[in-house]
Design a protein around this motif. Structure first.
Motif, mmCIF file in Angstrom:
data_model
loop_
_atom_site.group_PDB
_atom_site.id
_atom_site.type_symbol
_atom_site.label_atom_id
_atom_site.label_comp_id
_atom_site.label_asym_id
_atom_site.label_seq_id
_atom_site.Cartn_x
_atom_site.Cartn_y
_atom_site.Cartn_z
ATOM 1 N N ARG A 37 0.830 -1.190 -0.032
ATOM 2 C CA ARG A 37 -0.051 0.127 -0.081
ATOM 3 C C ARG A 37 0.897 1.385 0.128
ATOM 4 O O ARG A 37 0.565 2.257 -0.561
ATOM 5 C CB ARG A 37 -0.929 0.052 1.297
ATOM 6 N N LEU A 38 1.866 1.223 0.834
ATOM 7 C CA LEU A 38 2.759 2.283 0.662
ATOM 8 C C LEU A 38 3.541 2.546 -0.593
ATOM 9 O O LEU A 38 3.257 3.690 -1.144
ATOM 10 C CB LEU A 38 4.261 2.069 1.888
ATOM 11 N N SER A 39 3.812 1.661 -1.261
ATOM 12 C CA SER A 39 4.337 1.722 -2.405
ATOM 13 C C SER A 39 3.401 2.159 -3.518
ATOM 14 O O SER A 39 3.578 3.091 -4.318
ATOM 15 C CB SER A 39 4.754 0.456 -3.311
ATOM 16 N N GLN A 40 1.894 1.960 -3.549
ATOM 17 C CA GLN A 40 0.986 2.481 -4.298
ATOM 18 C C GLN A 40 0.738 3.812 -4.109
ATOM 19 O O GLN A 40 0.433 4.659 -4.904
ATOM 20 C CB GLN A 40 -0.554 1.646 -3.945
ATOM 21 N N ILE A 41 0.908 4.459 -2.850
ATOM 22 C CA ILE A 41 0.711 5.621 -2.489
ATOM 23 C C ILE A 41 1.803 6.605 -3.323
ATOM 24 O O ILE A 41 1.574 7.617 -3.824
ATOM 25 C CB ILE A 41 0.797 5.829 -1.003
ATOM 26 N N VAL A 42 3.108 6.071 -2.985
ATOM 27 C CA VAL A 42 4.391 6.718 -3.370
ATOM 28 C C VAL A 42 4.442 6.800 -4.781
ATOM 29 O O VAL A 42 4.567 7.794 -5.518
ATOM 30 C CB VAL A 42 5.228 6.339 -2.687
ATOM 31 N N LEU A 43 3.965 5.746 -5.620
ATOM 32 C CA LEU A 43 4.154 5.835 -6.929
ATOM 33 C C LEU A 43 3.111 6.450 -7.768
ATOM 34 O O LEU A 43 3.167 7.194 -8.669
ATOM 35 C CB LEU A 43 3.957 4.352 -7.432
ATOM 36 N N ASN A 44 1.714 6.444 -7.084
ATOM 37 C CA ASN A 44 0.870 7.410 -7.362
ATOM 38 C C ASN A 44 1.348 9.013 -7.451
ATOM 39 O O ASN A 44 1.248 9.762 -8.264
ATOM 40 C CB ASN A 44 -0.695 7.333 -6.814
ATOM 41 N N LEU A 45 1.772 9.581 -6.341
ATOM 42 C CA LEU A 45 2.131 10.681 -6.342
ATOM 43 C C LEU A 45 3.296 11.213 -7.271
ATOM 44 O O LEU A 45 3.391 12.136 -7.938
ATOM 45 C CB LEU A 45 2.745 10.854 -4.831
ATOM 46 N N GLU A 94 13.435 3.379 -9.379
ATOM 47 C CA GLU A 94 14.427 3.558 -10.342
ATOM 48 C C GLU A 94 13.640 3.827 -11.671
ATOM 49 O O GLU A 94 13.701 4.796 -12.715
ATOM 50 C CB GLU A 94 15.346 2.619 -10.597
ATOM 51 N N ILE A 95 12.423 3.010 -11.777
ATOM 52 C CA ILE A 95 11.615 3.163 -12.757
ATOM 53 C C ILE A 95 11.079 4.649 -12.916
ATOM 54 O O ILE A 95 10.886 5.020 -14.117
ATOM 55 C CB ILE A 95 10.425 1.937 -12.906
ATOM 56 N N ALA A 96 10.560 4.932 -12.002
ATOM 57 C CA ALA A 96 9.969 6.215 -11.881
ATOM 58 C C ALA A 96 11.020 7.296 -12.301
ATOM 59 O O ALA A 96 10.454 8.279 -13.068
ATOM 60 C CB ALA A 96 9.192 6.652 -10.403
ATOM 61 N N GLU A 97 11.918 7.176 -11.809
ATOM 62 C CA GLU A 97 13.148 8.274 -12.147
ATOM 63 C C GLU A 97 13.558 7.874 -13.796
ATOM 64 O O GLU A 97 13.888 9.035 -14.551
ATOM 65 C CB GLU A 97 14.381 7.855 -11.683
ATOM 66 N N GLU A 98 13.165 6.720 -14.338
ATOM 67 C CA GLU A 98 13.679 6.545 -15.934
ATOM 68 C C GLU A 98 12.564 7.343 -16.616
ATOM 69 O O GLU A 98 12.627 7.984 -17.571
ATOM 70 C CB GLU A 98 13.627 5.090 -15.926
#
Length: 172
Positions: free
Chosen positions: A19-27, A160-164
């Protein structure tokens, strides 16, 4: 993407990492969408109010929002307009931030100290900052297999994917 981690963060913490991953990735995904030039910064810090509270923030130097739009941000099926045109994902359903908000409420402090899900600070034409607080279980639970270092979590391959994506300016 810039990552700032408080040196007081513990090596381990216990929460629902999915769930933490879902929040941060959405933001992060939203920050990347609306930052054509500039930075996206993720910060994590231990709060003084409790040794088990951690504040995570995602800040960008994108377009920002008016106070009126900030008020609408976490409503179901909402798309925000900027200068008369829809700017939030025109093909999206308008539920991503609402879901992230609800998850942040669930992971945050409970009881009398319950916090709002996600806080937003924004000024029109300046990038916003989205932040939320999570509550870890007590130290006795840190040996639990669900415990993971916050630094490792934030530095994981998903980020890392988000940074890419940010580098390529491509958001799915």
């Amino acid at each position: 993407m810039v990552l700032e981690l408080d040196p007081k963060l513990p090596k381990n913490f216990c929460t629902d990492h999915i769930r933490l991953s879902q929040i941060v990735l959405n933001l992060l995904t939203n920050a990347i969408k609306f930052t054509k030039e500039g930075i996206v910064k993720v910060t994590a810090e231990r709060l003084e109010e409790s040794p088990f509270w951690y504040k995570i923030s995602v800040e960008d130097s994108g377009i920002g929002m008016s106070p009126e739009n900030v008020k609408k941000l976490f409503s179901n099926y909402t798309h925000i307009e900027f200068e008369g045109r829809q700017i939030m994902n025109p093909t999206g359903v308008g539920l991503g931030l609402k879901i992230a908000y609800n998850l942040a409420e669930l992971l945050g402090p409970q009881g009398e100290l319950k916090q709002q899900g996600i806080q937003v600070q924004s000024i029109l034409n300046q990038g916003p900052t989205f932040s939320f607080i999570i509550e870890s279980q007590e130290d006795v639970l840190l040996e639990h297999e669900g415990a993971q270092g916050l630094e490792n979590f934030i530095s994981s391959s998903k980020f890392e994917i988000a940074e890419e994506l940010l580098t390529d300016n491509k958001v799915p």
